[in-house]
Design an enzyme around this catalytic site. Sequence first.
Site, mmCIF file in Angstrom:
data_model
loop_
_atom_site.group_PDB
_atom_site.id
_atom_site.type_symbol
_atom_site.label_atom_id
_atom_site.label_comp_id
_atom_site.label_asym_id
_atom_site.label_seq_id
_atom_site.Cartn_x
_atom_site.Cartn_y
_atom_site.Cartn_z
ATOM 1 N N ARG A 1 0.997 -1.348 -0.052
ATOM 2 C CA ARG A 1 -0.148 0.068 -0.022
ATOM 3 C C ARG A 1 0.912 1.160 -0.082
ATOM 4 N NH1 ARG A 1 -2.301 -3.328 4.313
ATOM 5 N NH2 ARG A 1 -4.302 -4.149 3.877
ATOM 6 N N ARG B 1 -0.185 -2.430 -6.713
ATOM 7 C CA ARG B 1 -0.587 -3.504 -5.555
ATOM 8 C C ARG B 1 -1.439 -4.742 -6.348
ATOM 9 N NH1 ARG B 1 -1.352 -4.592 -0.148
ATOM 10 N NH2 ARG B 1 -3.309 -4.974 0.558
#
Length: 298
Positions: free
Chosen positions: A148, A247
Amino acid sequence: MKWKNAIRDYQLFLKIERGLSQNTIDSYTRDLEKLTLFLNDNEIDSSPIAIDENLVQQFIYETAKQVNPRSQARIISGLRSFFDYLVFEDYRKTNPTDLIEAPKIGRKLPDTLSEDEINELISAIDLSHPQGERNRTIIETMYSCGLRVSELITLKISDLFFEEGFIKVTGKGNKERFIPIHYNAQKYISIYIKDIRSHLTPKKGFEDTLFLNRRGNGLTRQMIFTILKNLAVAINLNKKISPHTLRHSFATHLLKNGADLRAIQQMLGHESITTTEVYVHLDKSYLKEVVETYHPRK
């Protein structure tokens, strides 16, 4: 009880009792502030304890005109959590959102990049200046580990365990996890530390922070967004991307190449496997390959 006091106490509850990240707490707070602004604009004098279902319904109806169903559902969820807290603390007897239904929304599949598109992004980085070397390392690290953006900008040098092939990441709720790191990312991080970061003077509090700006401060979330946006423009990428896109691409590519869903869950730091399962929906051919490879009647 005044709204300001109730929101402040609720923020402490979310941080201390539930261990939520500051970003999540800020999101809940913004939704509550929208409710208080609605009350003020309509000159409605109603406290958190006295507000009833009709007023909340009216607020949601007005809000629905301005936001999409997904945002509306998030606001309702945030209000429900706040009033559940007030009931839990015995400030209220009932939750005024109990009978309010959130709009039905489809499951939004995350945007991803192909391996070629990621290579194009990295190739577009100008390595003639120090920021270019840093930016290449940032993208390699995010894609290699599925981080993240908040995990990337808080990554510390002391979190690097290259001999073991892992990095330590502090995720949501301050939960720590160890993630394997690809040797390419290790190589670029080592080059960045030796050739670029060593020439910077970290400001107080950022001595151990891995990625720094030219002034020795840690990077902001917005800066990572800007880096990616500029690279997307440079290669004429016809997709709206963000740090989260890397991600999602990390997880999707692992799954597509045969990685176990449970292992991906652990690397991403998802508390529930159902959160990770969204990646299965991105490529149905993966499921077909699993049956053809492992079913005894193949």
